[in-house]
Design a protein around this motif. Structure first.
Motif, PDB file in Angstrom:
ATOM      1  N   ASP A  72       0.830  -1.206   0.000  1.00 19.91           N
ATOM      2  CA  ASP A  72       0.000   0.000   0.000  1.00 19.91           C
ATOM      3  C   ASP A  72       0.868   1.262   0.000  1.00 19.91           C
ATOM      4  OD1 ASP A  72      -2.298  -1.480  -0.009  1.00 19.91           O
ATOM      5  OD2 ASP A  72      -2.700  -1.285   2.141  1.00 19.91           O
ATOM      6  N   GLU A  73       1.937   1.255   0.801  1.00 19.23           N
ATOM      7  CA  GLU A  73       2.834   2.413   0.857  1.00 19.23           C
ATOM      8  C   GLU A  73       3.501   2.638  -0.493  1.00 19.23           C
ATOM      9  OE1 GLU A  73       5.431   1.327   4.025  1.00 19.23           O
ATOM     10  OE2 GLU A  73       4.161   2.175   5.585  1.00 19.23           O
ATOM     11  N   CYS A  74       3.937   1.560  -1.124  1.00 20.88           N
ATOM     12  CA  CYS A  74       4.588   1.677  -2.427  1.00 20.88           C
ATOM     13  C   CYS A  74       3.613   2.213  -3.478  1.00 20.88           C
ATOM     14  CB  CYS A  74       5.134   0.316  -2.868  1.00 20.88           C
ATOM     15  SG  CYS A  74       6.585  -0.243  -1.940  1.00 20.88           S
ATOM     16  N   THR A  75       2.363   1.746  -3.427  1.00 17.74           N
ATOM     17  CA  THR A  75       1.355   2.216  -4.371  1.00 17.74           C
ATOM     18  C   THR A  75       1.120   3.714  -4.216  1.00 17.74           C
ATOM     19  OG1 THR A  75       0.263   0.055  -4.377  1.00 17.74           O
ATOM     20  CG2 THR A  75      -1.033   1.945  -5.124  1.00 17.74           C
ATOM     21  N   ARG A  76       1.065   4.176  -2.974  1.00 19.43           N
ATOM     22  CA  ARG A  76       0.859   5.607  -2.735  1.00 19.43           C
ATOM     23  C   ARG A  76       2.029   6.436  -3.250  1.00 19.43           C
ATOM     24  NH1 ARG A  76      -1.375   3.762   2.223  1.00 19.43           N
ATOM     25  NH2 ARG A  76       0.577   4.224   3.334  1.00 19.43           N
ATOM     26  N   VAL A  77       3.250   5.934  -3.028  1.00 14.10           N
ATOM     27  CA  VAL A  77       4.433   6.649  -3.512  1.00 14.10           C
ATOM     28  C   VAL A  77       4.416   6.733  -5.040  1.00 14.10           C
ATOM     29  CG1 VAL A  77       6.941   6.526  -3.760  1.00 14.10           C
ATOM     30  CG2 VAL A  77       5.905   6.173  -1.522  1.00 14.10           C
ATOM     31  N   LEU A  78       4.094   5.625  -5.694  1.00 14.28           N
ATOM     32  CA  LEU A  78       4.053   5.612  -7.156  1.00 14.28           C
ATOM     33  C   LEU A  78       2.992   6.577  -7.684  1.00 14.28           C
ATOM     34  CD1 LEU A  78       4.401   1.784  -7.852  1.00 14.28           C
ATOM     35  CD2 LEU A  78       6.104   3.544  -8.343  1.00 14.28           C
ATOM     36  N   ALA A  79       1.846   6.619  -7.003  1.00 14.54           N
ATOM     37  CA  ALA A  79       0.750   7.470  -7.469  1.00 14.54           C
ATOM     38  C   ALA A  79       1.029   8.954  -7.240  1.00 14.54           C
ATOM     39  CB  ALA A  79      -0.543   7.065  -6.755  1.00 14.54           C
TER      40      ALA A  79
END
Length: 241
Positions: A72-79
């Motif tokens: 989830d953290e990685c997805t937020r960073v990518l977005a």
């Protein structure tokens, strides 16, 4: 080692730096838990400790939860950040590494479940020597792979990749020995099969540690070294390019 030094240049946003550092910190925490899961699962078998084996099985949910949080953290960073170059490689490497750590946790749970059955049935200790040797080897691989990730150490990562072949050889040797033992004593088939499943899980843990080390090379060098002969990688991985 701060991820903004050497490989990563300082970002305009200090918050972005913090987010990247948090990803790495959380991955290391997950790695520490997974490494303990492997250690405890093997100790449960060797010590005949069914309660410890049960705790390992129960703790597998915590490993899964950590992977979900990291994803989830990685997805937020990518977005939000749309990182490029080395920053993007870091996020992708963290996603991949978390997946392999979760799989290591699954293998530790398998070991613990097999240990429970062996302990409850009061089976013998045939194969325990092989389990101890291979488990110590793969645990060191996991620890070194995590250390190489924390330090961006491609030299240590390459050593982990090269160690995987030795683990595979130890595994094959142990399996041949146990097969011979089963053929000589049919009564030993059931417990020895349990040990074989444990050895298989340990061998797969070594494979996942190998994957973790490959991600370090990808992160630092931008090189995909999967499916390459480890003995041919030295100059390419350790060079300045």
């Amino acid at each position: 080692m701060d991820i903004t030094s050497d490989i990563h240049s300082q970002h305009i946003s200090r918050q972005f730096n913090h987010e990247l550092e948090e990803l790495k910190t959380h991955l290391m925490a997950m790695g520490g838990l997974v490494e303990k899961q492997v250690q405890d699962a093997v100790r449960a078998l060797l010590d005949g400790d069914s309660s410890l084996a049960e705790r390992v099985v129960e703790n597998d949910r915590a490993v899964n939860d950590m992977q979900i949080k990291i994803d989830d953290e990685c997805t937020r960073v990518l977005a939000r950040r749309q990182p490029a170059a080395s920053d993007l490689r870091l996020v992708l490497a963290v996603i991949r590494a978390a997946s392999d750590l979760e799989r290591i946790g699954d293998e530790a749970s398998k070991i613990a479940r097999n240990a429970l059955e062996l302990v409850e049935n009061h089976d013998g200790t045939r194969g325990f020597v092989e389990v101890r040797i291979i488990s110590e080897h793969v645990r060191k691989m996991v620890r070194d792979a995590l250390t190489s990730f924390a330090r961006f150490d491609t030299e240590l990562a390459l050593k982990v990749v090269q160690e995987d072949e030795q683990v595979d050889n130890e595994y094959q040797s142990a399996m041949r020995s146990l097969m011979t033992f089963m053929m000589e004593d049919a009564r030993a088939i059931s417990p020895v099969l349990g040990i074989m499943w444990i050895l298989r899980a340990l061998e797969r843990i070594g494979d996942h540690a190998n994957n973790l080390a490959e991600y370090v090379v990808y992160l630092v060098k931008g090189l995909d070294i999967r499916h390459q002969d480890p003995d041919d990688l030295g100059d390419e991985v350790l060079g300045d390019g």
